[in-house]
Design an enzyme around this catalytic site. Structure first.
Site, PDB file in Angstrom:
ATOM      1  N   LYS A 190       0.859  -1.253   0.199  1.00 49.47           N
ATOM      2  CA  LYS A 190       0.005   0.180   0.077  1.00 49.47           C
ATOM      3  C   LYS A 190       0.872   1.286  -0.036  1.00 49.47           C
ATOM      4  O   LYS A 190       1.567   1.661   0.914  1.00 49.47           O
ATOM      5  CB  LYS A 190      -0.802  -0.011   1.169  1.00 49.47           C
ATOM      6  CG  LYS A 190      -1.896   1.121   1.050  1.00 49.47           C
ATOM      7  CD  LYS A 190      -2.467   1.909   2.124  1.00 49.47           C
ATOM      8  CE  LYS A 190      -1.776   3.104   2.701  1.00 49.47           C
ATOM      9  NZ  LYS A 190      -1.688   4.118   1.883  1.00 49.47           N
ATOM     10  N   GLU A 265      10.272   0.858  10.193  1.00 49.07           N
ATOM     11  CA  GLU A 265      11.322   1.922   9.734  1.00 49.07           C
ATOM     12  C   GLU A 265      10.630   3.322  10.115  1.00 49.07           C
ATOM     13  O   GLU A 265       9.744   3.672   9.011  1.00 49.07           O
ATOM     14  CB  GLU A 265      11.849   1.852   8.266  1.00 49.07           C
ATOM     15  CG  GLU A 265      12.320   0.658   7.734  1.00 49.07           C
ATOM     16  CD  GLU A 265      13.719   0.415   8.144  1.00 49.07           C
ATOM     17  OE1 GLU A 265      14.318   1.654   9.148  1.00 49.07           O
ATOM     18  OE2 GLU A 265      14.279  -0.690   8.228  1.00 49.07           O
ATOM     19  N   CYS A 299      13.910  10.698   6.126  1.00 45.86           N
ATOM     20  CA  CYS A 299      13.921  10.144   7.468  1.00 45.86           C
ATOM     21  C   CYS A 299      15.349  10.170   8.024  1.00 45.86           C
ATOM     22  O   CYS A 299      15.576  10.496   9.286  1.00 45.86           O
ATOM     23  CB  CYS A 299      13.634   8.661   7.400  1.00 45.86           C
ATOM     24  SG  CYS A 299      14.821   7.737   6.289  1.00 45.86           S
ATOM     25  N   GLU A 395      10.541  15.298  15.098  1.00 46.49           N
ATOM     26  CA  GLU A 395      10.914  15.339  13.809  1.00 46.49           C
ATOM     27  C   GLU A 395      10.001  16.207  13.030  1.00 46.49           C
ATOM     28  O   GLU A 395       8.710  16.225  13.161  1.00 46.49           O
ATOM     29  CB  GLU A 395      10.628  14.210  13.309  1.00 46.49           C
ATOM     30  CG  GLU A 395      11.092  13.742  11.672  1.00 46.49           C
ATOM     31  CD  GLU A 395      10.577  12.460  11.275  1.00 46.49           C
ATOM     32  OE1 GLU A 395       9.427  12.094  11.425  1.00 46.49           O
ATOM     33  OE2 GLU A 395      11.479  11.889  10.219  1.00 46.49           O
TER      34      GLU A 395
HETATM   35  P1  NAD Z   1       2.852   8.310   7.844  1.00 46.63           P
HETATM   36  O1  NAD Z   1       3.413   7.366   8.889  1.00 46.63           O
HETATM   37  O2  NAD Z   1       2.050   9.109   7.729  1.00 46.63           O
HETATM   38  O3  NAD Z   1       2.403   7.234   6.599  1.00 46.63           O
HETATM   39  C1  NAD Z   1       3.108   6.188   6.179  1.00 46.63           C
HETATM   40  C2  NAD Z   1       2.229   5.339   5.346  1.00 46.63           C
HETATM   41  O4  NAD Z   1       1.468   4.552   6.413  1.00 46.63           O
HETATM   42  C3  NAD Z   1       1.225   5.735   4.309  1.00 46.63           C
HETATM   43  O5  NAD Z   1       1.094   4.738   3.173  1.00 46.63           O
HETATM   44  C4  NAD Z   1       0.144   5.939   5.124  1.00 46.63           C
HETATM   45  O6  NAD Z   1      -1.278   6.018   4.263  1.00 46.63           O
HETATM   46  C5  NAD Z   1       0.046   4.613   5.976  1.00 46.63           C
HETATM   47  N1  NAD Z   1      -1.137   4.937   7.074  1.00 46.63           N
HETATM   48  C6  NAD Z   1      -1.324   5.958   7.928  1.00 46.63           C
HETATM   49  N2  NAD Z   1      -2.226   5.649   8.711  1.00 46.63           N
HETATM   50  C7  NAD Z   1      -2.197   4.316   8.755  1.00 46.63           C
HETATM   51  C8  NAD Z   1      -2.811   3.314   9.907  1.00 46.63           C
HETATM   52  N3  NAD Z   1      -3.666   3.603  10.654  1.00 46.63           N
HETATM   53  N4  NAD Z   1      -2.740   2.004   9.423  1.00 46.63           N
HETATM   54  C9  NAD Z   1      -1.767   1.546   8.709  1.00 46.63           C
HETATM   55  N5  NAD Z   1      -1.305   2.560   7.508  1.00 46.63           N
HETATM   56  C10 NAD Z   1      -1.436   4.049   7.925  1.00 46.63           C
HETATM   57  O7  NAD Z   1       4.189   8.862   7.030  1.00 46.63           O
HETATM   58  P2  NAD Z   1       4.425   9.755   5.788  1.00 46.63           P
HETATM   59  O8  NAD Z   1       4.119  11.063   6.346  1.00 46.63           O
HETATM   60  O9  NAD Z   1       4.113   8.969   4.792  1.00 46.63           O
HETATM   61  O10 NAD Z   1       5.863   9.487   5.964  1.00 46.63           O
HETATM   62  C11 NAD Z   1       6.847  10.476   6.566  1.00 46.63           C
HETATM   63  C12 NAD Z   1       7.350   9.556   7.912  1.00 46.63           C
HETATM   64  O11 NAD Z   1       8.254   8.323   7.396  1.00 46.63           O
HETATM   65  C13 NAD Z   1       8.503  10.372   8.441  1.00 46.63           C
HETATM   66  O12 NAD Z   1       8.426  10.263   9.972  1.00 46.63           O
HETATM   67  C14 NAD Z   1       9.858   9.718   8.058  1.00 46.63           C
HETATM   68  O13 NAD Z   1      10.961  10.028   8.936  1.00 46.63           O
HETATM   69  C15 NAD Z   1       9.492   8.234   7.985  1.00 46.63           C
HETATM   70  N6  NAD Z   1      10.443   7.665   6.898  1.00 46.63           N
HETATM   71  C16 NAD Z   1      11.358   6.681   7.693  1.00 46.63           C
HETATM   72  C17 NAD Z   1      12.224   5.993   6.826  1.00 46.63           C
HETATM   73  C18 NAD Z   1      13.156   5.075   7.291  1.00 46.63           C
HETATM   74  O14 NAD Z   1      13.909   4.347   6.354  1.00 46.63           O
HETATM   75  N7  NAD Z   1      13.189   5.034   8.591  1.00 46.63           N
HETATM   76  C19 NAD Z   1      12.177   6.382   5.310  1.00 46.63           C
HETATM   77  C20 NAD Z   1      11.337   7.324   4.940  1.00 46.63           C
HETATM   78  C21 NAD Z   1      10.327   7.994   5.600  1.00 46.63           C
END
Ligand code: NAD
Length: 491
Positions: A190, A265, A299, A395
């Protein structure tokens, strides 16, 4: 500098679900809209998967695993498909990069040079693993009169549920899918609602590479609906999530009831430790990039710049210079060094943090505002402050650097570790002994010495504490997508 804007002709993939090789609409015709953050215009309407669709996708992935052609394919044939996929990704680099630029404002040329080749490299690397997933053999001591022999086999873990963020969609999809497919797993992914088109395109490329229908199923949709349905689904064997700490916590608790494997992650608030003996000419471009690359929506961004008191002013000068010389604008323009923020909500969050920084007494040295033009653009921002400020603890996911000075190595390490996160850290020094000693004491998953960049697929990637659980990539990535079975044989 002249700025040439080249928006390549690109193809939108079918904005539908992709299940069992078919493009299908979502249950009850549900959709969501995807906007271009540089222009605030509609890009397209995308099918929004519902729990019923996730059920169908998981069933398709399960069928391939249990008796489908994929389950009978040799490792070397899986490797050939992944190698072909790497090549097709490279050939499609402009298309994939354009989709990411249009949907989430990332610089087109950064994707062409960075994310897309790195995604191809992940497929190429794990193609090499596909026929080398092996167990171990052990000559056991006799058991009474019986001679014994033992060995282990590594088998595909099963159906992977992958949930990805918007900031590096194809790259992070590759990090999850390439090891899983190499190991013989099947998957349902997803992508994030803000940037699902490049993942849908990746699905088309993998099909062209020869991946049998149903091995990879793509369910774009809203996090709270499609994401939650996938994370809680009883038919998957592992959930691999990349995203925020907030959602990561929910995924972890959902998985607790099912005993499935989980890789998280999550975010970061990573330190960049700049020692007095650092070669600043070499280090400054990295330090600035660690804050402003991809508008800070990374990230691994190094948004806490810890600098020795003897050089802190020079580091600040370098960051101000980088901020003031940034070319913020059209992600397709060759001269742009920073593109758009992914959406209005994220822009507001960044501006809110900048206000909090000011209100808590941090000294604003550069930037601090929205760029006056249409679209969601923000100025690269530099604060001088301390580690206890909100802007140094949370963050922001935007181009906001906080520079903090330290007196000695012990204080630098203490400050670096004083965070709820633990993703990565950057160390700048000319003294290799210091680099090694400091590296040992940092509570993070990855340390970069005198540089920063894209994780290499040959090495593990992952965080500690609030930055996550488990590792992706490298041998650890293969181990994380296989189950080890022990066999005792009496002879
Ligand atoms: P997010 O947590 O809002 O969303 C990530 C994914 O989770 C999306 O596909 C979203 O639709 C889904 N999601 C949202 N609510 C959900 C739920 N209740 N159940 C299941 N899935 C759900 O994050 P974002 O805004 O898309 O991305 C930014 C974040 O990702 C930042 O915190 C960043 O640091 C982190 N990130 C981490 C890494 C790593 O390798 N550690 C890499 C890239 C981004």
């Amino acid at each position: 500098m002249t700025s040439e804007t080249i928006t390549p002709a690109f193809d939108l993939p079918e904005p539908t679900l992709r299940i069992n090789g078919q493009h299908i609409g979502a249950h009850a015709g549900q959709t969501y809209e995807s906007f271009n953050p540089s222009t605030e215009e509609l890009v397209t309407t995308v099918a929004a998967a519902q729990p019923e669709d996730v059920d169908t996708a998981v069933a398709a992935a399960r069928a391939q695993l249990e008796g489908g052609p994929w389950s009978r394919m040799s490792g070397s044939e899986r490797g050939r498909i992944l190698t072909r996929a790497a090549q097709l990704i490279e050939e499609d680099a402009h298309n994939l990069a354009a989709l990411e630029a249009v949907e989430m404002g990332k610089l087109f040329h950064d994707s062409v040079r960075g994310d897309i080749p790195a995604a191809a490299e992940a497929f190429r690397h794990f193609a090499g693993w596909a026929d080398k997933v092996t167990g171990t053999t052990v000559q056991l001591p006799d058991f009474g009169p019986q001679r014994r022999f033992g060995y282990t086999i590594r088998q595909p873990l099963g159906v992977l549920g992958a949930i990805t963020p918007w900031n590096n969609p194809v790259l992070i999809a590759a990090w999850k899918l390439a090891p899983a497919l190499a190991a013989g797993c099947t998957a349902v992914i997803k992508p994030a609602e803000d940037a699902s088109l490049s993942t849908l395109r990746l699905g088309e490329l993998l099909a062209d590479a020869g991946l049998p229908d149903g091995v990879l199923n793509i369910v774009p949709g809203l996090g709270a609906v499609a994401g939650a349905a996938l994370a809680g689904h009883s038919g998957i064997d592992k959930i691999s999530f990349t995203g925020s700490l907030r959602v990561g916590k929910q995924i972890q608790s959902l998985a607790g009831d099912t005993f499935r494997k989980v890789t998280l992650e999550l975010g970061g608030k990573s330190p960049q430790l700049v020692f007095a003996d650092a070669d600043l000419d070499q280090a400054m471009p990295w330090i600035a990039m660690g804050n402003f690359y991809h508008q800070g929506q990374v990230c691994a961004a190094g948004t806490r710049v810890l600098a020795h008191e003897s050089i802190v002013d020079k580091v600040i000068e370098g960051l101000i210079d980088a901020a003031e010389n940034a070319q913020i604008g059209d992600p397709f323009a060759s001269a742009s060094t920073m593109g758009a923020i992914v959406n209005g909500r994220q822009l507001d969050q960044i501006l809110r943090y900048i206000d909090i920084g000011r209100a808590e007494g941090a000294e604003l040295l550069a930037g601090g505002g929205r760029v006056a033009r249409s679209g969601y653009f923000v100025e690269p921002t530099v604060f001088r402050g301390s580690n206890d400020l909100t802007i140094a603890r949370e963050e922001i996911f935007g181009p906001v650097a906080t520079v903090i000075s330290f007196k000695d190595t012990d204080e630098a390490i203490h400050l670096a570790n004083a965070t709820k996160y633990g993703l990565n850290a950057m160390v700048y020094t000319s003294d290799l002994s210091r680099a090694l000693a400091v590296t040992e004491q940092l509570r993070v998953g990855t340390v970069w010495v005198n540089g920063w960049g894209v994780p290499d697929p040959a090495l593990p990637w992952g965080g500690r504490a609030g930055s996550g659980i488990g590792r992706e990539l490298g041998r650890s990535g293969i181990e994380a997508d296989t189950e080890e079975k022990t066999v005792h044989i009496g002879i």
